[in-house]
Design a protein around this motif. Structure first.
Motif, short mmCIF file in Angstrom:
data_model
loop_
_atom_site.label_atom_id
_atom_site.label_comp_id
_atom_site.label_asym_id
_atom_site.label_seq_id
_atom_site.Cartn_x
_atom_site.Cartn_y
_atom_site.Cartn_z
N SER A 59 70.07 20.97 56.27
CA SER A 59 70.36 22.33 55.79
C SER A 59 71.60 22.93 56.45
O SER A 59 71.74 24.15 56.51
N GLY A 60 72.49 22.09 56.95
CA GLY A 60 73.75 22.58 57.50
C GLY A 60 73.84 22.55 59.01
O GLY A 60 74.92 22.75 59.56
N SER A 61 72.76 22.30 59.72
CA SER A 61 72.81 22.26 61.18
C SER A 61 73.45 20.97 61.69
O SER A 61 73.97 20.94 62.80
N HIS A 62 73.38 19.92 60.89
CA HIS A 62 73.92 18.62 61.28
C HIS A 62 74.87 18.12 60.19
O HIS A 62 74.63 18.33 59.01
N ALA A 63 75.93 17.47 60.62
CA ALA A 63 76.85 16.82 59.69
C ALA A 63 76.53 15.33 59.69
O ALA A 63 76.43 14.71 60.75
N TRP A 64 76.31 14.78 58.51
CA TRP A 64 75.92 13.38 58.37
C TRP A 64 77.08 12.58 57.79
O TRP A 64 77.64 12.95 56.77
N ILE A 65 77.41 11.49 58.44
CA ILE A 65 78.43 10.56 57.95
C ILE A 65 77.70 9.23 57.79
O ILE A 65 77.06 8.76 58.73
N VAL A 75 71.24 6.88 46.47
CA VAL A 75 70.35 8.04 46.61
C VAL A 75 69.70 8.38 45.27
O VAL A 75 68.50 8.65 45.20
N ASN A 76 70.46 8.33 44.19
CA ASN A 76 69.88 8.59 42.86
C ASN A 76 68.82 7.55 42.50
O ASN A 76 67.80 7.88 41.90
N ALA A 77 69.04 6.29 42.87
CA ALA A 77 68.04 5.25 42.61
C ALA A 77 66.75 5.53 43.39
O ALA A 77 65.66 5.31 42.88
N LEU A 78 66.88 6.06 44.59
CA LEU A 78 65.69 6.41 45.37
C LEU A 78 64.94 7.59 44.76
O LEU A 78 63.71 7.63 44.78
N VAL A 79 65.68 8.52 44.18
CA VAL A 79 65.04 9.64 43.46
C VAL A 79 64.29 9.10 42.25
O VAL A 79 63.13 9.42 42.02
N GLY A 82 61.08 7.64 43.00
CA GLY A 82 60.12 8.56 43.59
C GLY A 82 60.03 8.46 45.11
O GLY A 82 59.06 8.92 45.71
N ARG A 83 61.06 7.90 45.74
CA ARG A 83 61.02 7.73 47.20
C ARG A 83 61.63 8.89 47.96
O ARG A 83 61.34 9.06 49.15
N ILE A 84 62.50 9.68 47.30
CA ILE A 84 62.95 10.95 47.85
C ILE A 84 62.95 11.96 46.71
O ILE A 84 63.03 11.59 45.54
N ARG A 89 67.74 15.17 47.60
CA ARG A 89 69.01 14.65 47.06
C ARG A 89 70.04 15.75 46.93
O ARG A 89 71.20 15.57 47.26
N ASP A 90 69.62 16.93 46.47
CA ASP A 90 70.55 18.04 46.30
C ASP A 90 71.16 18.46 47.63
O ASP A 90 72.32 18.84 47.70
#
Length: 120
Positions: A59-65, A75-79, A82-84, A89-90
């Motif tokens: 939610s913005g506290s951490h930057a992910w690389i 990520v879309n394939a995981l959605v 039904g895994r995330i 994803r959003d």
């Protein structure tokens, strides 16, 4: 004003072990480091991102690389599987834009996160 430097921290988890990945994220959530360089395979992402979302780390506290497996397609394939969730994803969308479309005008959460983390 002094800028405090927190040394990097390596947190490991076992490949294709969701509980191990979730525990690694719980460990991360207790650390002062807020820039995450994620090296993981697609099988590890649900445990990582579901736990990170539950702990508020997307939610913005951490930057992910991320590595190549952290891509819009994976990520879309995981959605789709039904895994995330769509909500998780959003939250990743801005980070994925920055990592895979660096010329885009909207860097989303990624840009916001780095703005919050940068010393003034």
């Amino acid at each position: 004003a002094a800028v405090l430097h927190t040394p990097p921290l390596k947190i490991k988890f076992e490949y294709d072990d969701e509980q191990s990945a979730r525990e690694a994220v719980r460990t991360l959530s207790k650390q002062p480091q807020t820039i995450v360089v994620l090296l993981a395979f697609v099988n590890d992402l649900p445990g990582i991102f579901n736990e990170a979302d539950a702990l508020g780390l997307l939610s913005g506290s951490h930057a992910w690389i991320g590595s190549r497996s952290f891509s819009p397609a994976s990520v879309n394939a995981l959605v789709d599987a039904g895994r995330i969730s769509n909500t998780t994803r959003d939250k990743l969308e801005g980070m994925l834009q920055a990592g895979h479309a660096p010329n885009t005008e909207s860097f989303g959460l990624f840009k916001q996160s780095f703005a919050r983390l940068s010393p003034k």
